[in-house]
Scaffold this active site. Structure first.
Site, mmCIF file in Angstrom:
data_model
loop_
_atom_site.group_PDB
_atom_site.id
_atom_site.type_symbol
_atom_site.label_atom_id
_atom_site.label_comp_id
_atom_site.label_asym_id
_atom_site.label_seq_id
_atom_site.Cartn_x
_atom_site.Cartn_y
_atom_site.Cartn_z
ATOM 1 N N ASN A 66 0.836 -1.197 0.000
ATOM 2 C CA ASN A 66 0.000 0.000 0.000
ATOM 3 C C ASN A 66 0.875 1.254 0.000
ATOM 4 O O ASN A 66 1.673 1.413 -0.928
ATOM 5 C CB ASN A 66 -1.075 -0.031 1.091
ATOM 6 C CG ASN A 66 -0.621 -0.216 2.508
ATOM 7 O OD1 ASN A 66 -0.244 -1.312 2.898
ATOM 8 N ND2 ASN A 66 -0.684 0.835 3.312
ATOM 9 N N ASP A 67 0.779 2.149 0.939
ATOM 10 C CA ASP A 67 1.332 3.501 0.838
ATOM 11 C C ASP A 67 2.791 3.551 0.378
ATOM 12 O O ASP A 67 3.635 2.801 0.888
ATOM 13 C CB ASP A 67 1.299 4.191 2.201
ATOM 14 C CG ASP A 67 -0.069 4.216 2.837
ATOM 15 O OD1 ASP A 67 -1.019 3.702 2.232
ATOM 16 O OD2 ASP A 67 -0.180 4.739 3.955
ATOM 17 N N PRO A 68 3.118 4.489 -0.520
ATOM 18 C CA PRO A 68 4.536 4.787 -0.762
ATOM 19 C C PRO A 68 5.133 5.438 0.474
ATOM 20 O O PRO A 68 4.489 6.236 1.153
ATOM 21 C CB PRO A 68 4.499 5.762 -1.944
ATOM 22 C CG PRO A 68 3.152 6.397 -1.875
ATOM 23 C CD PRO A 68 2.230 5.357 -1.311
#
Length: 857
Positions: A66-68
């Site tokens: 998920n999130d960078p």
């Protein structure tokens, strides 16, 4: 390297000019189609060739992402860290994955950077290059890369450090962790940068549920001092996450600097679920002050049609019990607090503890203004034009589950062995409704953790239809490893020949199987619950054999505009007890006789509608979400942060191309999750206001092949097929809407599938319609149309579109409006078309080029 091939429509259609012979043109078209179709899979070795595998967007080789995190440039490399589960393709075991690239396009996977440790999961954060070794974790000669991340433990979130002195290849946790702990369980996602005027480090971090971005400063990355807070402001419908604060020149003028604050929001975005808003303002080294914080809103002046300030509804008529005998003064216990209405009364259909249904209808009136504005809240259950109220056809009842067991010959296994039909709602479950009689099959047993089957005795199919009620979780059969089924199946000769699932609702609804072709066969009904996740249960009741199908009954909670009894406009609530403004554009209906009808046909969660203050006006009222500033109007752009330390001062950004509403259900394997194309941010003055604009980074040219250009062609009403085929390509199109109501492109078309990228001339909006884009049964929230404001300039609409194997990214008018959407079409759905609706339009120009794979040099 971009040798444009200019092919006019006249040449393509047979009026060949001097540049092409017919044979040469046919060859050019053929080659273009083949190149576009095959360019993204040129390696032929099977790597990164799975169905739906992004070809020029970053995705992990396997497992969940998920999130960078920690985007940074250092020593000739762009580093991409990201939230990663090393052990599976759903969220969990959060660690930092790692990849590097010399050019933002071609990525090299590196080993896990910062793994979970004990009960500490490694949540989102950032990386800086400590050039002056303020932290003492490296040296002046070999400055350290320092990661600042959230240490997430049960009941606690605090900020910690890890560091690397070998170009990010290995990482060591700082012995003094955590470096910032305020005793909160919702305190996360630090973005850190060097603030040169103050010779200090600055951290932006969120108090997620307070909707605040908290700013801290430090001389050495280890000791942090609180400076100020920003928020709550603008959209606050969900938790705030992943902040980022950075400067940008205004209109390219480096002497005029404004600061931008990014804030991710989950849920509560303009497209639903997770999304990103932004603020533009000033930062003095201590405090950020935004220029675009919304204040009190006054809708456009108009003529009030109904304000619901009387004791009764007057000439408005009701059916059923949902709307009571008149307007309410606010909240109906045990309802959550209702707010946002005007005056002392409003329409509130929460009567009978949300189990009431019915309608409230205005007297007829003549439409005389271009807009009808009103306040709306309550449940998000849209109008479905394919459903009409009707009686259930007669038939013979096979099972109604009204006894002390499931019935003679029915067998239960797993958790359900020894259990019996439920008398409605089970402990801990939302209210179950819509079933017949007193009891039903309800597999919420063991608080949704139970699994097993409930199987009927064998029977001979003698009717054309099997009708039944179904509810519960939307997990279709046969499901996947990460999304097992909650389903009702018809089994013949050991094979499942018909299946149905719930709709993530405790309200059961009618469905049917056409079994006419199975007449005379012996069959069984099998109720399957293999799911222990969200909505991991199935409800079923009242199986009937009939000669006619039972059609679903409406479950809408809507405000509708009727003309001659037909719904011509419809709005639903946003699953909120706070009313907000909505507007119907009715200019084309002026002079016609209409009625307003509120419908509450729902007895499940959020099964009511709120409405107030209907006004006729010359301008539309805007909701708070419409008035807020959004980074991306699509469903699939979240948690984006910008790169630190970029050498040419470009402000580069990458976002997670997914949505928390369905992110863990998308049909990809062996990985799940992808990143957006890297983009470059800028600030531009548009119509007197500063707007954050974005474009794909120029490095995309490294993957681009030759452009092919079409120009100056009328687009008649209907669909015009282009001589192009492709799964991974780039389009730049300039469209002149003319007298068309809607005009645009259809991509990834074929096999009954298509994704529409259009411009709505009546609403001044661009939109992406993925209701027929391919596989979408994994979530009821996935199909839909996402819209964004964009006015034609000088009569022209400019679209820049990136299409990959499982995504579209649409940049309108040089990136002032962006829509990012995932799609999951069949591999052979690779057509490209133009369309026009309600009149003819003009193609001014269209450039298209294949994009090569990032994973093959």
């Amino acid at each position: 390297m971009n040798n444009n091939k200019h092919v006019s429509f006249e040449e393509r259609n047979g009026s060949i000019g001097p540049r092409f012979t017919r044979r040469a043109l046919a060859l050019a078209i053929s080659v273009a189609g083949l190149v576009m179709e095959g360019s993204a899979g040129a390696s032929g070795n099977g790597a990164y060739q799975e169905p739906f595998r992004p070809q020029f967007h970053f995705s992990p080789a396997e497992n969940w992402m998920n999130d960078p995190n920690g985007l940074v440039y250092h020593d000739g490399e762009y580093h991409l860290f990201y939230q990663y589960n090393p052990f599976g393709d759903t969220w969990g075991h959060m660690s930092w994955g790692h990849a590097v690239s010399p050019d933002l396009m071609h990525w090299e996977h590196l080993p896990l950077a910062i793994p979970e440790q004990g009960d500490e999961m490694v949540f989102s954060g950032s990386v800086v290059v400590d050039k002056h070794n303020t932290s003492g974790l490296g040296s002046r000669r070999n400055p350290p890369m320092v990661a600042i991340y959230t240490s997430a433990r049960p009941g606690s979130q605090a900020q910690s450090l890890a560091y690397s002195t070998d170009r990010g290849r290995t990482w060591t946790r700082y012995a003094g962790n955590p470096v910032l702990d305020i005793g909160s369980a919702e305190f996360r996602d630090p973005k850190v940068f060097w603030y040169a005027p103050g010779q200090k480090w600055v951290m932006a971090v969120v108090a997620a549920l307070e909707h605040k971005v908290k700013l801290y400063s430090s001389p050495d990355l280890k000791n942090w001092t609180h400076m100020s807070d920003f928020g709550p402001a603008n959209a606050t419908g969900g938790a705030w996450e992943c902040p980022d604060l950075f400067p940008l020149p205004v209109d390219g003028d480096s002497s005029r600097i404004k600061w931008v604050l990014l804030v991710s929001l989950n849920p509560g975005s303009i497209a639903g679920g997770s999304g990103m808003q932004y603020f533009v303002g000033d930062f003095d080294g201590t405090t950020f002050r935004a220029d675009n914080v919304l204040g009190d809103y006054m809708p456009p002046a108009g003529e009030l049609y109904q304000g619901f300030e009387e004791r009764d509804y007057g000439e408005w008529t009701t059916t059923g019990t949902a709307f009571g005998s008149g307007p309410t003064p606010g909240t109906i216990p045990p309802q959550g607090e209702v707010s946002g209405y005007l005056g002392g009364g409003l329409v509130n259909s929460y009567h009978d503890a949300d189990l009431g249904t019915g309608t409230l209808t205005s007297p007829p009136f003549t439409i005389e203004s271009p807009y009808l504005n009103f306040l709306v809240g309550g449940g998000k259950h849209p109008h479905d034009p394919t459903i009409s109220d009707q009686t259930v056809p007669a038939g013979s009842v096979f099972a109604d589950f009204e006894g002390s067991s499931y019935g003679s010959g029915w067998t239960a296994s797993g958790t359900f062995a020894g259990s019996a039909p439920a008398a409605g709602t089970l402990d801990g479950q939302q209210t179950v409704s819509g079933y017949e009689g007193r009891q039903l099959v309800n597999t919420f047993i063991d608080h949704d953790n139970g699994t097993g089957t409930i199987v009927s005795p064998g029977f001979t199919i003698m009717s054309d239809y099997i009708n039944f009620l179904v509810g519960g979780g939307a997990h279709p059969y046969p499901g996947t490893a990460n999304n097992p089924p909650t389903a009702v199946n018809l089994v013949v000769d050991g094979e499942v020949v018909r299946t149905a699932t719930g709709q993530d609702s405790e309200a059961l609804n009618w469905t049917h199987w056409d079994v006419s072709e199975l007449s005379g066969k012996t069959a069984r009904i099998e109720i399957v619950d293999s799911n222990t996740g969200g909505w991991g249960h199935i409800n079923a009741d009242h199986f009937m054999f009939s000669d006619e199908p039972a059609l679903p009954r409406s479950t809408e909670t809507t405000v509708n505009l009727l003309i001659d009894g037909e719904v011509v406009r419809s709005t639903t609530g946003p699953n909120s007890t706070t009313l907000d403004w909505a507007a119907w554009h009715v200019r084309n209906l002026i002079g016609q006789t209409a009625q307003i009808q509120l419908r509450d046909k729902n007895t499940g969660g959020w099964g009511y509608i709120l409405a107030d203050h209907f006004m006729f006006a010359d301008e539309p009222a805007l909701s708070l979400l419409q008035r807020s500033s959004w980074v991306d109007y699509g469903k699939d752009f979240y948690a984006a942060i910008t790169f630190n330390n970029v050498p040419d001062a470009r402000r580069l950004v990458i976002g997670w191309m997914n949505n928390w509403n369905y992110g863990q259900l998308t049909p990809t394997s062996p990985w799940r999750g992808a990143m957006s194309i890297p983009r470059e941010f800028a600030l531009r003055t548009i119509d007197g206001a500063l707007r954050l604009v974005q474009q794909p980074v120029r490095e995309l040219d490294l993957l681009g092949e030759d452009w092919q250009t079409f120009s100056q062609q009328q687009i008649p009403s209907g669909t015009t097929t282009l001589p192009l085929q492709g799964k991974a390509f780039e389009i730049k199109a300039d469209l002149l809407p003319g007298d068309a109501k809607r005009v645009g492109l259809k991509v990834r078309s074929g096999n009954g599938e298509e994704t529409l990228i259009g411009y709505d001339a009546e609403a001044d909006e661009i939109y992406v319609d993925r209701t027929r884009s391919g596989e979408d049964g994994f979530s009821t929230d996935f199909p839909g149309v996402q819209r964004a404001p964009l006015a034609a300039r000088d009569g022209k609409v400019r679209l820049h579109v990136l299409v990959d194997w499982s995504s579209v990214e649409v940049f309108g008018d040089q990136g002032q409006t962006v829509i990012t959407e995932q799609i999951f079409p069949s591999a052979t759905s690779d057509g490209v078309q133009l369309f026009s609706e309600g009149g003819s339009a003009m193609l001014d120009s269209l450039q298209v080029r294949p994009l090569s794979s990032s994973w093959t040099r």
